[in-house]
Design an enzyme around this catalytic site. Structure first.
Site, PDB file in Angstrom:
ATOM      1  N   ASN A 133     -34.882 -25.703 -27.489  1.00 29.55           N
ATOM      2  CA  ASN A 133     -35.775 -24.561 -27.321  1.00 29.55           C
ATOM      3  C   ASN A 133     -36.374 -24.593 -25.923  1.00 29.55           C
ATOM      4  O   ASN A 133     -36.923 -25.616 -25.512  1.00 29.55           O
ATOM      5  CB  ASN A 133     -36.907 -24.628 -28.341  1.00 29.55           C
ATOM      6  N   GLU A 140     -22.340 -26.286 -25.690  1.00 28.66           N
ATOM      7  CA  GLU A 140     -22.397 -27.675 -26.144  1.00 28.66           C
ATOM      8  C   GLU A 140     -21.481 -28.615 -25.357  1.00 28.66           C
ATOM      9  O   GLU A 140     -21.838 -29.759 -25.090  1.00 28.66           O
ATOM     10  CB  GLU A 140     -22.096 -27.756 -27.645  1.00 28.66           C
ATOM     11  N   HIS A 144     -29.118 -28.209 -21.335  1.00 27.11           N
ATOM     12  CA  HIS A 144     -29.092 -26.887 -21.967  1.00 27.11           C
ATOM     13  C   HIS A 144     -30.051 -25.898 -21.299  1.00 27.11           C
ATOM     14  O   HIS A 144     -29.881 -24.684 -21.459  1.00 27.11           O
ATOM     15  CB  HIS A 144     -29.498 -26.991 -23.439  1.00 27.11           C
ATOM     16  N   GLU A 163     -30.263 -32.170 -23.938  1.00 25.90           N
ATOM     17  CA  GLU A 163     -31.108 -30.993 -24.201  1.00 25.90           C
ATOM     18  C   GLU A 163     -31.597 -30.378 -22.890  1.00 25.90           C
ATOM     19  O   GLU A 163     -31.692 -29.165 -22.772  1.00 25.90           O
ATOM     20  CB  GLU A 163     -32.294 -31.357 -25.103  1.00 25.90           C
ATOM     21  N   MET A 220     -33.073 -30.136 -30.402  1.00 25.69           N
ATOM     22  CA  MET A 220     -32.791 -28.707 -30.199  1.00 25.69           C
ATOM     23  C   MET A 220     -33.452 -28.220 -28.926  1.00 25.69           C
ATOM     24  O   MET A 220     -34.650 -28.439 -28.710  1.00 25.69           O
ATOM     25  CB  MET A 220     -33.298 -27.924 -31.423  1.00 25.69           C
TER      26      MET A 220
HETATM   27  N1  BES Z   1     -28.022 -27.136 -29.890  1.00 27.72           N
HETATM   28  C1  BES Z   1     -27.915 -28.393 -30.544  1.00 27.72           C
HETATM   29  C2  BES Z   1     -28.650 -28.456 -31.848  1.00 27.72           C
HETATM   30  C3  BES Z   1     -27.902 -27.791 -32.966  1.00 27.72           C
HETATM   31  C4  BES Z   1     -26.874 -28.446 -33.590  1.00 27.72           C
HETATM   32  C5  BES Z   1     -28.237 -26.531 -33.394  1.00 27.72           C
HETATM   33  C6  BES Z   1     -26.189 -27.822 -34.626  1.00 27.72           C
HETATM   34  C7  BES Z   1     -27.552 -25.908 -34.403  1.00 27.72           C
HETATM   35  C8  BES Z   1     -26.532 -26.553 -35.036  1.00 27.72           C
HETATM   36  C9  BES Z   1     -28.423 -29.520 -29.659  1.00 27.72           C
HETATM   37  O1  BES Z   1     -28.381 -29.261 -28.298  1.00 27.72           O
HETATM   38  C10 BES Z   1     -27.507 -30.671 -29.874  1.00 27.72           C
HETATM   39  O2  BES Z   1     -26.372 -30.573 -29.501  1.00 27.72           O
HETATM   40  N2  BES Z   1     -27.984 -31.741 -30.471  1.00 27.72           N
HETATM   41  C11 BES Z   1     -27.176 -32.881 -30.803  1.00 27.72           C
HETATM   42  C12 BES Z   1     -27.554 -34.083 -29.989  1.00 27.72           C
HETATM   43  C13 BES Z   1     -26.831 -34.151 -28.701  1.00 27.72           C
HETATM   44  C14 BES Z   1     -27.256 -35.354 -27.886  1.00 27.72           C
HETATM   45  C15 BES Z   1     -25.333 -34.163 -28.868  1.00 27.72           C
HETATM   46  C16 BES Z   1     -27.456 -33.200 -32.242  1.00 27.72           C
HETATM   47  O3  BES Z   1     -28.456 -32.707 -32.746  1.00 27.72           O
HETATM   48  O4  BES Z   1     -26.678 -33.932 -32.837  1.00 27.72           O
HETATM   49 ZN    ZN Z   2     -26.463 -29.344 -27.556  1.00 29.50          ZN
END
Ligand code: BES
Ligand code: ZN
Length: 830
Positions: free
Chosen positions: A264, A319, A300, A297, A262
């Site tokens: 943050n 995303e 982001h 991340e 995440m």
């Molecule tokens: N912002 C997301 C985390 C998230 C996911 C928050 C679903 C709320 C709901 C984070 O940036 C993210 O996309 N994480 C991915 C990994 C990424 C490498 C695709 C994950 O956690 O699967």
């Molecule tokens: Zn993400």
């Protein structure tokens, strides 16, 4: 009117928050002062809070009373008198619980080497859970500055978004740690973490100190993350020439975590396996996973943290871009990983979902909080980033980069909608970006382009591609890239197709045509048998991604009933000499789908197809062999062992089993041996479980965890199910294990009984965001389709409604496929 949205008559600009988590009682207390501007005189302030007790609330000198509106996760504050337009300070004292659902402010635990349990308090706020930790205007558009103070035991480490700027002993064994003000940002990006952590020394990058925060004993697992993090933060700052907005960056490994990571601002949280890795024993693929998550991340920090979507319907702006930039950045850092080719299977997965009637447009209406959570799926990430890639390839990389830089700069610290991005790209390119892209972002599904040639011309037609054919008149503006062969070589056409069909006169005889040249278009292609044959004759002239597309589209056409399974398998035999990992991954995925769907065994076919490629590679890597070749070996070994039931592979696996914990084996072979020996039922189940529990590295843990659901013995499947439910397997992992167990062909009956019996408990105990993982392989249960439909009839699951509908439709599609193609499969194989 959306009852969940806040009225726009008050805007916070600053939060001063102090929090006191009590790790043993699993509670916390907090106070906050919110500086806000009321734009229009009002009788009450409405803000978000849920599972919080508000003890006092005051506006300047006035005491406000609190009324809770639990359904919509809001509170109303008022003293009956008007609150006039102008600046106010709102002070609230509140209390809450550290929950165990991996959202909001939650409790995470771990056991140290001596078996002693330790507790951590940590946060996960996206999408709408900041309101579980402090009352706030919890919508991405209400950006503000956050000043955080944490009161914690003096022996614990406390981390938040900003740098630590002060520490005061309170005399009772606790300290109050003050953090620097954050930049103006959304509530979902706030983080605070308190626990027995260890920090690595800082590395300077992009003008700020970068650290990895982990638990004692994990020191040697942090070096790769430091290296990748330092590289990516600097690279991203340079790429758009926009500085990183934080004053430090911490990457934290949290023992219990719902997602991969995440973003943050300044305090990025990860699950262990997405951050910590031992470069000496990890496979190339495992290192790549960590690299990707970190790059994602950190991307982001610009896409999401600096410029943010106005509302959750636009989450793809966050995303899809983070996913796209993750690949641009990684491809530059490690070209040997062939990132774009490696991404193709993920794109295929999103296209498979997008071939269902229950798919949705990338941008989609969001009303309730749980609908925001449902947006984090393959359509937002993989379809979204594929569309960005298609557009970038159409506009050209430099023009695209320039347009995106303008977009970021003109919306700094602010919020955007999709049209803002198109406007910047139109300005940079002079192309009608909005009109082209809206047809992709706002329409569910994607087109199939049918190709024909004749009379010195190429004719193309489009229609929506769906597994279960449906009459539909949606049209896309397709940025086509066409390559075709003539007597004097290969020629290319770029053309935006806007209508249902076009004929392109080329004035000479066309020998072959490729309708998705470069392989970046998000559309399916369908060729006449003769055209397909001529393409297969020219396989060597195609790029890897183009070859990938041929197989991928053919397989999708088989499921949709546009191509026979026999023709597909025959086509695969032309790929026996293929050397690219991603293409084999696609092939093996389709073999897996056949394995799951049909009673007819395909082991002989798998051995004939895969055996020669395995033979060329040998059991052991050659010295200086590249990473992707090693990955290919592991993949082929697993395919032969699982779907080919190959005796020599299984006996190699059996021979290697005793040495598993000795680390002497190539990690890709090791992974494959673990999976094959479990699925062949020759491994020691208890030993594998202990390895999951006690292994030293997160990657090792995962190798064994993923193997547990593969044991064919139904009694062992039953045990694995129990462990996923009762906490012996962590709640962050349990839903994935249940999902994989449903795909266990030999134990499916037992597992489905357990699954349906436990459904209510699954829904009430697992973290809401992970529930959909429990039925991720329901599509394999084609022998129980009507029973499953009857079971889910009338059941609705918040956070997973859409995923469940999609999974059930997928199950129907596979069931129909099975009925339609079984005879053909039997005939082809005999
Ligand atoms: N912002 C997301 C985390 C998230 C996911 C928050 C679903 C709320 C709901 C984070 O940036 C993210 O996309 N994480 C991915 C990994 C990424 C490498 C695709 C994950 O956690 O699967
Ligand atoms: Zn993400």
């Amino acid at each position: 009117m959306n009852p969940y949205r806040l009225p726009d008559n008050a805007r916070p600009s600053r939060y001063d928050i102090t929090l006191r988590p009590d790790l043993t009682a699993a509670t916390f207390a907090g106070t906050e002062t919110i500086t806000l501007t009321v734009t229009e005189s009002t009788d009450e302030l409405i803000l978000n809070a849920i599972e919080l007790e508000l003890d006092t609330a005051s506006l300047g000198e006035r005491t406000l009373s609190v009324s809770y509106e639990t359904d919509t996760e809001r509170v109303h504050l008022s003293d009956g008198a008007p609150i006039l337009a102008g600046e106010h300070t709102l002070t609230i004292a509140f209390r809450g619980i550290l929950n165990d659902k991996l959202h909001g402010f939650y409790r995470s635990t771990f056991e140290d080497k001596d078996g002693e349990e330790h507790v951590i308090a940590t946060t996960q706020f996206e999408a709408t859970d900041a309101r579980r930790a402090f009352p706030c205007w919890d919508e991405p558009e209400y950006k503000a500055v956050f000043s955080i103070r944490l009161v914690a035991d003096e022996n614990l480490l406390a981390i938040s978004n900003g740098k630590e700027i002060g520490k005061r002993e309170l005399g009772d064994g606790t300290v109050e740690v003050t953090f620097s003000d954050t930049p103006k940002m959304s509530t979902y990006l706030v983080a605070f973490v308190v626990g027995p952590f260890v920090e690595t020394g800082p590395v300077e990058t992009a003008g700020v100190p970068l650290r990895v925060i982990h638990r004692a004993g994990q020191e040697r697992l942090a070096s790769f993350a430091l290296e990748a993090g330092a590289h990516y933060l600097q690279w991203l700052s340079d790429y758009y020439d926009i500085p990183y907005q934080g004053d430090k960056l911490d990457l934290l490994a949290i023992p219990d975590f719902a997602f991969g990571a995440m973003e943050n601002l300044g305090a990025v949280t990860f699950r262990d396996s997405a951050l910590l890795v031992d470069p000496d024993t990890a496979s190339d693929g495992e290192l790549q996973r960590v690299s990707e998550v970190i790059a994602h991340e950190l991307a982001h920090m610009w896409f999401g943290d600096y410029v943010t979507m106005k509302w959750w319907n636009g989450i793809w702006l966050n995303e899809a871009f983070a996913t796209f930039m993750e690949m641009v950045a990684q491809d530059d850092w490690k070209p040997e990983w062939k990132t774009w080719l490696g991404f193709a299977p993920a794109r295929s997965a999103s296209m498979a979902l997008d071939a269902l009637d229950s798919t949705r447009p990338v941008e989609f209406q969001v009303i309730a909080p749980h609908e925001a959570d449902e947006m984090f799926d393959l359509l937002t990430y993989q379809k979204g980033s594929s569309l960005v890639r298609m557009l970038q390839q159409f506009l050209g990389e430099e023009v695209f980069q320039k347009g995106v830089k303008t977009y970021l700069e003109s919306h700094a610290f602010a919020n955007t909608e999709t049209g803002d991005l198109w406007a910047a790209l139109e300005q940079a390119s002079g192309q009608p970006v909005g009109s082209i892209m809206d047809s992709w972002i706002f329409t569910g599904g994607h087109p199939q382009v049918k190709v024909d040639v004749g009379n010195n011309a190429i004719s193309l037609s489009q229609r929506r591609f769906q597994f279960e054919q449906d009459v539909n008149d949606d049209l896309w503006e397709i940025p086509l890239k066409i390559a075709y062969g003539t007597v004097d070589g290969t020629k290319r056409i770029n053309e935006v197709m806007t209508g249902p069909d076009i004929t392109i006169d080329v004035g000479e005889k066309v020998e072959w045509v490729l309708a998705n040249a470069g392989g970046h278009g998000y559309y399916r292609t369908a060729y006449s048998p003769a055209l397909l044959d001529s393409l297969l004759e020219h396989l060597d002239d195609l790029d890897p991604l183009e070859r990938y597309g041929l197989v991928d589209d053919a397989w999708a056409n088989v499921i949709a009933g546009d191509m026979s399974i026999g023709d597909y398998l025959e086509m695969l035999t032309r790929f026996k000499g293929e050397t690219e990992h991603a293409i084999w991954e696609m092939i093996v995925t389709s073999l897996g789908e056949i394995y799951h769907t049909f009673d007819q065994s395909i082991d002989g076919f798998v051995r004939d197809l895969v055996g020669p490629a395995m033979g060329r590679l040998g059991w052991e890597p050659a010295e200086e062999e590249d990473g992707l070749t090693r990955r290919l070996r592991g993949l082929l070994f697993t395919a032969l062992g699982r779907y080919g039931k190959d005796q020599s592979v299984r006996s190699v696996a059996a021979d290697l089993l005793p040495g598993l914990s000795g680390h002497s084996m190539d990690p890709e072979v090791l992974r494959a041996v673990i999976a094959v020996s479990a699925s062949a039922g020759i491994a020691d189940y208890n030993g594998f479980f202990s390895m999951y529990r006690d292994a030293d590295t997160p990657q090792e843990k995962m190798r064994y965890l993923h193997a547990l659901p593969l044991f064919p013995d139904p009694d062992l499947a039953d045990r694995t199910f129990s462990m996923a439910m009762d906490g012996r397997i962590k709640s962050q992992d349990g839903p994935f294990v249940i999902g994989r167990l449903i795909g266990n062909k030999d134990a499916q009956r037992v597992v489905l009984d357990r699954f349906m019996g436990a459904w209510d408990t699954i829904v009430s105990t697992f973290p809401p965001m992970l529930i959909r993982r429990t039925f991720g392989m329901l599509w394999t249960a084609t022998r129980y389709t009507s029973e499953i439909h009857a079971f889910f009839d009338g059941k609705s699951v918040k956070h997973a409604d859409k995923a469940l509908a999609q999974q059930l439709e997928n199950l129907d599609a596979m069931t129909a496929f099975r009925a339609r193609a079984e005879a053909d499969l039997v005939a082809y194989l005999s």
